[in-house]
Design a protein around this motif. Structure first.
Motif, PDB file in Angstrom:
ATOM      1  N   TYR A 326       0.856  -1.178   0.000  1.00 32.34           N
ATOM      2  CA  TYR A 326       0.000   0.000   0.000  1.00 32.34           C
ATOM      3  C   TYR A 326       0.895   1.232   0.000  1.00 32.34           C
ATOM      4  CZ  TYR A 326      -3.102   3.728   1.518  1.00 32.34           C
ATOM      5  OH  TYR A 326      -3.788   4.908   1.593  1.00 32.34           O
ATOM      6  N   ASN A 360      -3.433   7.242  -3.714  1.00 33.96           N
ATOM      7  CA  ASN A 360      -3.472   6.022  -2.911  1.00 33.96           C
ATOM      8  C   ASN A 360      -3.495   4.833  -3.857  1.00 33.96           C
ATOM      9  OD1 ASN A 360      -4.101   6.944   0.082  1.00 33.96           O
ATOM     10  ND2 ASN A 360      -5.370   8.201  -1.261  1.00 33.96           N
ATOM     11  N   TYR A 362      -2.701   0.413  -4.147  1.00 36.34           N
ATOM     12  CA  TYR A 362      -2.361  -0.846  -3.491  1.00 36.34           C
ATOM     13  C   TYR A 362      -2.141  -1.906  -4.561  1.00 36.34           C
ATOM     14  CZ  TYR A 362      -7.272  -2.192  -4.187  1.00 36.34           C
ATOM     15  OH  TYR A 362      -8.492  -2.486  -4.728  1.00 36.34           O
TER      16      TYR A 362
END
Length: 801
Positions: A326, A360, A362
Motif C-alpha cells: 500500500y 493512494n 495498493y
C-alpha cells in the motif's frame, strides 16, 4: 563489427591449448531424507599437491560442480552449519560424473559452528551475472537503494534501471516480469525491505527461456524464501535526512520445520524528497520560455511479503508466495513559466502553476510454483502461475496564477483512476540427456488488462465545468503467447547453447473519451539465441573462460505510447501517443571473458531498427507550445565495452572497480529532415571495503558518468559517492550502520537538446545527499557467510591443471 567480434573471439579461443583432459564432476550433498543441502561449502584438494585447491558452494539441488583432471586423486572436504563435516577421497573417472554424499546432523554444534565460505559480490553463471546484495543491503533502506548501489547498474532520476546506455532493463521479481510503469515498479522496490533480497540476477543477453521484450536486458530480483534450519529473523529500523527525511521499520522471519518452510517480511516507511527541474527553450529567433518546477514527494508505504513451501516427497515441491503493498504517494509541484524577449530582456508573460496530488494505490501479487525433480542429474519440470492486481486512485487540485499580464486565476480538480490486472502461466522442462546434452523447452501465456478513467473540472470564479482537454477514458488489453526450445551441449572445452523463441502478440486499445481512437495489433515473431563458451587457459592458477552470445529481441510500445489523445501538462506543454508506432527490434552480439566465473571484460554491439524515441515538437501555429510524443526515427548502433576488476584482500582491504563505454550512432529522419547523431559516454563504478577489526567495516561505493545521454538529451558529467560505516554488537547480533549518500552532492546534471527545431537546455537535481542511521538485530539460528570478498579470490593457489 559482427565479423570483427567473431574473428577476435575464435582467434582468442584457439590461441590456447589444453594440456590435460578435464572432466566435469558434480558433487551432491543431501540429508538422510534425500533433501538437498543448500549453501554447503566443498573444497577439493589435489593429493599430489595440497596447494592446488578448488572450492564451491552447493546450489538449490545440493549440487556443486568442478572440473577435475582425469584419473587424478583428490580429497573432498564438505562442511555446512548444523552437519558433521565429510572428508572423502575420490578419483576423477568418466564412470561417475555425479558423486552423492549424505551429511549427518550435528545438533551439538548448532550454536557454535560458523561456515566461512566466501560468497562473491559478483560472479558469472553461464549467460547471467549474479550479485550478492548483502554487503549493500546493510547500508540501504529499501530494495530501490540496493539497485542504485550495485556496481554496473545505473538508475536514472525517473526510476529506469539501465544495463547499457540506450534502453532500460526489464524488471523481474522472483522470475516474473512486472508489467507496470516505471513509477509503479519504483514504488514496489522502495517498499521492499533491503534484507529481503537473496540475490540479483543480471542478464544482459537473456536466453530463449526469457521473454523477447528485454532488449535492454533483464534484472531479476530474487527474494528470500526461508532457510533450511530452524527459525531466524531480524528487526530493522533506520532513518536518513537530506533536505527532507525518510524513516522505516521492518521485520523479517524465516522458518523451517522438516519439509515445510515459510517466510514473512513486513515493512513500513515514511518518505519525502524533492526534485527541481529548470528548462529554457528558444521557440523563435528572439523569444524563449523559461520554466522552473520544484516538486516534493511525501508519502507512506506499507509492505507485507509472505510465503510457504512444502516438499511433498523426494520428487515434488510446492511453493506459494504473495505480496501486499500500500502506497500513499503525494506530490506538490510549483512551476513558474516566463516568456521573454532576448533582445530587450522584456518579460512578456509570467504564470505560476501549482499542482497537488493525493494518490493512494495498493497492489496484490500472488504466485504458485510447482517443481518436479525428474532425476538426480538436475532434470526438472516447473510450473508457475502468477496473479497481479494494481489499483491507483489520485485526486488532483491545480491552479494557474496569471502574474503578467494580470488575469483571473484558473483552477480545477482532477480524479485519475488506473486499474491493472496481469496474469501469467508458464511451464518449463529441463532434461539432462546422455552425452552432456541439456534440453530446455517451455510454454508461456500472459494477459494484461488496463483501465483508465480520468475526469477533470476547471473553475473560473464560481463557474465549474468539465475540462475535455484533460478528461479521458480508455481500456487496453494485451495477450502474449510464447513457446521456446533450446539445447546445450559440452564439446570438450566448449559449451554450446542454441535456441529460439516464438511469440504471438495481441494488442487491443479502445479510447472512449474524448474520441474513439481504437486500434488492434496482431503479430508473430521469431527470436533466435546462440551462446558459446570455452575454457581458454589458466593464469596464475585461475581458469580463464571466454563467451560469445547473440540474441534478437523486441521492444513493444505500451498503450501510453500509442494513444493519440492529448494529455495536458501545462499551458505550454502537452503529450500525445502515436498510433502508427512500430515495435523496435534489436540484434545483440557480445563477447566476454571471465576468471573463475568472475566477469572481467566484455565487448559488444546492439543493432536496433525502427527505434522509437521520446521526441519533442513545436506547435506550428503557436511555437511557444510544445508537445511530446514517440516516433520511429530510424536505426541506432550502440557499441560498448565493459571492464571489471578487483584487488584480492590485502590484510583487511579490497576493492572492485569497473568501467563501461557506450557509443551510440543514430541515423534516420526527424521533422522530415535527415538526422545523424553520435555520442560516446563513459561510466565508472567502484566498491571498496576495509575491515577495521572483526566487528567494524568501512565501505565506499559510487559511480561517475562522463558525457551522459538520455534519448537525444546530452547530459553533463555527474556521479554519486556513498560512504558507510557499520559495527556489530552483542555477539554480532546487532549491526549499526552510519551512512552518507551522495557525499559531494554530484548526482545532478545539466542537459541540452538541439535536434530539428528544438533548442533547449536545463538543470535537474533531487534530494540525493543524505545522512542516515540503520539498525538491524538478528535473532534465532542463522547461517553466517563471509561476503567481504567481491570476486571470491582465495589466498591459496588454484590448481593449474
Amino acid at each position: 563489427m559482427k565479423k570483427v567480434i567473431l574473428l577476435s573471439y575464435f582467434t582468442f579461443c584457439f590461441s590456447f591449448l589444453s594440456f590435460s583432459q578435464v572432466l566435469p564432476i558434480s558433487i551432491q550433498l543431501t540429508e538422510n531424507n534425500q533433501s538437498p543441502i543448500i549453501g554447503a561449502t566443498i573444497r577439493i584438494v589435489n593429493r599430489a599437491d595440497s596447494t592446488k585447491v578448488l572450492s564451491n558452494t552447493t546450489d538449490t539441488l545440493g549440487i556443486a560442480r568442478f572440473n577435475l583432471v582425469l584419473n587424478q586423486q583428490y580429497n573432498i572436504y564438505a562442511t555446512s552449519i548444523g552437519y558433521k563435516p565429510i572428508v572423502k577421497g575420490i578419483r576423477a573417472t568418466e564412470k561417475q560424473p555425479l558423486l552423492k554424499f549424505v551429511m549427518e546432523a550435528d545438533n551439538q554444534l548448532l550454536g557454535d559452528v560458523v561456515v566461512t565460505a566466501r560468497k562473491p559480490l559478483i560472479q558469472q553463471e553461464d549467460d547471467k551475472t549474479i550479485v550478492d546484495p548483502e554487503p549493500i543491503a546493510n547500508t540501504s533502506t529499501s530494495a530501490y537503494e540496493v539497485m542504485e548501489k550495485i556496481p554496473g547498474l545505473f538508475v536514472d532520476q525517473d526510476g529506469n534501471i539501465y544495463l547499457s546506455n540506450s534502453t532500460p532493463a526489464t524488471i523481474y521479481i522472483n522470475g516474473r516480469e512486472q508489467k507496470m510503469s516505471t513509477a509503479d515498479i519504483a514504488a514496489i522496490l522502495k517498499s521492499l525491505p533491503p534484507n529481503s533480497i537473496e540475490k540479483v540476477e543480471i542478464l544482459r543477453t537473456p536466453s530463449a527461456k526469457y521473454d523477447a521484450s528485454g532488449s535492454g536486458g533483464v534484472v531479476n530480483v530474487i527474494l528470500k524464501k526461508g532457510v533450511k534450519i530452524g527459525l531466524t529473523g531480524s528487526i530493522s529500523a533506520g532513518a536518513n535526512q537530506g533536505r527532507y527525511g525518510n524513516q522505516f521499520i521492518g521485520l523479517s522471519l524465516n522458518n523451517s520445520s522438516g519439509k515445510l518452510t515459510s517466510f514473512l517480511n513486513l515493512n513500513y516507511s515514511h518518505r519525502n524528497s524533492f526534485e527541481e527541474i529548470q528548462t529554457t527553450r528558444r521557440f523563435s529567433a528572439d523569444r524563449e520560455i523559461f520554466q522552473n518546477a520544484y516538486t516534493t514527494f511525501p508519502g507512506n508505504m506499507a509492505y507485507a511479503g509472505f510465503g510457504i513451501g512444502y516438499e511433498l516427497n523426494k520428487k515434488w515441491e510446492l511453493n506459494y508466495d504473495g505480496r501486499l503493498s500500500y502506497n500513499q504517494n503525494n506530490s506538490s509541484a510549483n512551476n513558474e513559466s516566463i516568456i521573454r524577449n532576448l533582445s530587450s530582456a522584456e518579460v512578456l508573460t509570467n504564470n505560476i502553476n501549482t499542482t497537488n496530488n493525493r494518490g493512494n494505490n495498493y497492489g496484490i501479487n500472488q504466485g504458485i510454483n510447482a517443481k518436479y525433480k525428474i532425476d538426480s542429474l538436475g532434470s526438472e519440470w516447473t510450473t508457475d502461475i502468477a496473479y497481479n492486481y494494481f489499483n491507483n486512485q489520485t485526486d488532483q487540485v491545480f491552479n494557474t496564477a496569471y502574474v503578467l499580464p494580470a488575469n483571473t486565476d484558473l483552477g480545477g480538480t482532477g480524479d485519475i483512476g488506473n486499474k491493472r490486472t496481469f496474469i501469467s502461466a508458464q511451464t518449463d522442462v529441463k532434461y539432462k540427456l546422455p552425452y552432456k546434452i541439456t534440453l530446455e523447452s517451455g510454454l508461456k501465456a500472459t494477459y494484461q488488462a488496463f483501465k483508465n478513467t480520468t475526469n477533470y473540472y476547471t473553475k473560473i470564479g464560481e463557474q465549474q465545468s468539465i475540462d475535455m482537454s484533460r478528461t479521458a477514458q480508455f481500456d487496453y488489453n494485451e495477450s502474449i503467447y510464447a513457446a521456446y526450445v533450446q539445447i546445450s551441449k559440452s564439446f570438450g572445452e566448449f559449451i554450446l547453447k542454441v535456441g529460439t523463441r516464438l511469440e504471438n502478440t495481441n494488442m487491443d486499445g479502445q479510447q472512449r473519451v474524448p474520441t474513439d481512437t481504437s486500434f488492434k495489433i496482431n503479430r508473430t515473431d521469431l527470436f533466435p539465441y546462440v551462446y558459446l563458451s570455452r575454457k581458454v587457459a589458466k593464469i596464475a592458477g585461475y581458469e580463464l573462460r571466454a563467451y560469445l552470445v547473440h540474441r534478437r529481441s523486441i521492444t513493444r510500445p505500451v498503450y501510453e505510447y500509442l494513444n493519440p489523445s492529448p494529455r495536458f501538462i501545462d499551458q505550454y506543454l502537452y503529450e500525445a501517443g502515436n498510433p502508427t508506432l512500430r515495435p523496435q527490434f534489436t540484434q545483440n552480439f557480445e563477447a566476454n571473458i571471465s576468471i573463475e566465473d568472475r566477469p572481467i571484460f566484455a565487448i559488444g554491439r546492439n543493432y536496433t531498427q525502427d527505434i522509437f524515441t521520446n521526441v519533442i515538437y513545436q506547435n506550428p501555429t503557436n511555437p511557444s507550445i510544445a508537445y511530446r510524443t514517440y516516433d520511429n526515427l530510424g536505426k541506432n548502433q550502440e557499441t560498448y565495452f565493459r571492464l571489471l576488476g578487483a584487488v584480492p584482500p590485502v590484510n583487511r582491504y579490497f576493492f572492485v572497480a569497473g568501467a563501461q563505454f557506450n557509443y551510440n550512432d543514430y541515423n534516420g529522419l526527424y521533422e522530415n529532415a535527415p538526422l545523424s547523431f553520435q555520442r560516446g559516454s563513459w561510466s565508472f563504478f567502484t566498491f571498496h571495503q576495509f575491515k577495521v577489526d572483526k566487528v567494524t567495516n568501512i565501505s565506499l561505493n559510487g559511480f561517475f558518468r562522463l558525457k551522459g545521454q538520455l534519448q537525444f538529451y546530452e547530459l553533463s558529467n555527474f556521479g554519486n559517492l556513498n560512504l558507510n560505516v557499520n559495527r556489530q554488537f552483542f555477539n554480532k547480533k546487532l549491526t549499526v550502520t552510519l551512512s552518507m549518500n551522495d557525499v559531494f552532492y554530484t548526482n545532478k546534471n545539466n542537459f541540452t537538446i538541439n535536434q530539428g527545431s528544438i533548442s533547449a537546455f536545463g538543470f535537474r537535481r533531487a534530494d540525493t545527499r543524505r545522512v542516515g542511521l540503520n539498525l538491524r538485530y538478528n535473532f534465532g539460528f542463522r547461517k553466517k557467510e563471509e561476503s567481504g570478498n567481491p570476486l571470491n579470490f582465495d589466498t591459496l593457489e588454484r590448481s593449474s591443471n
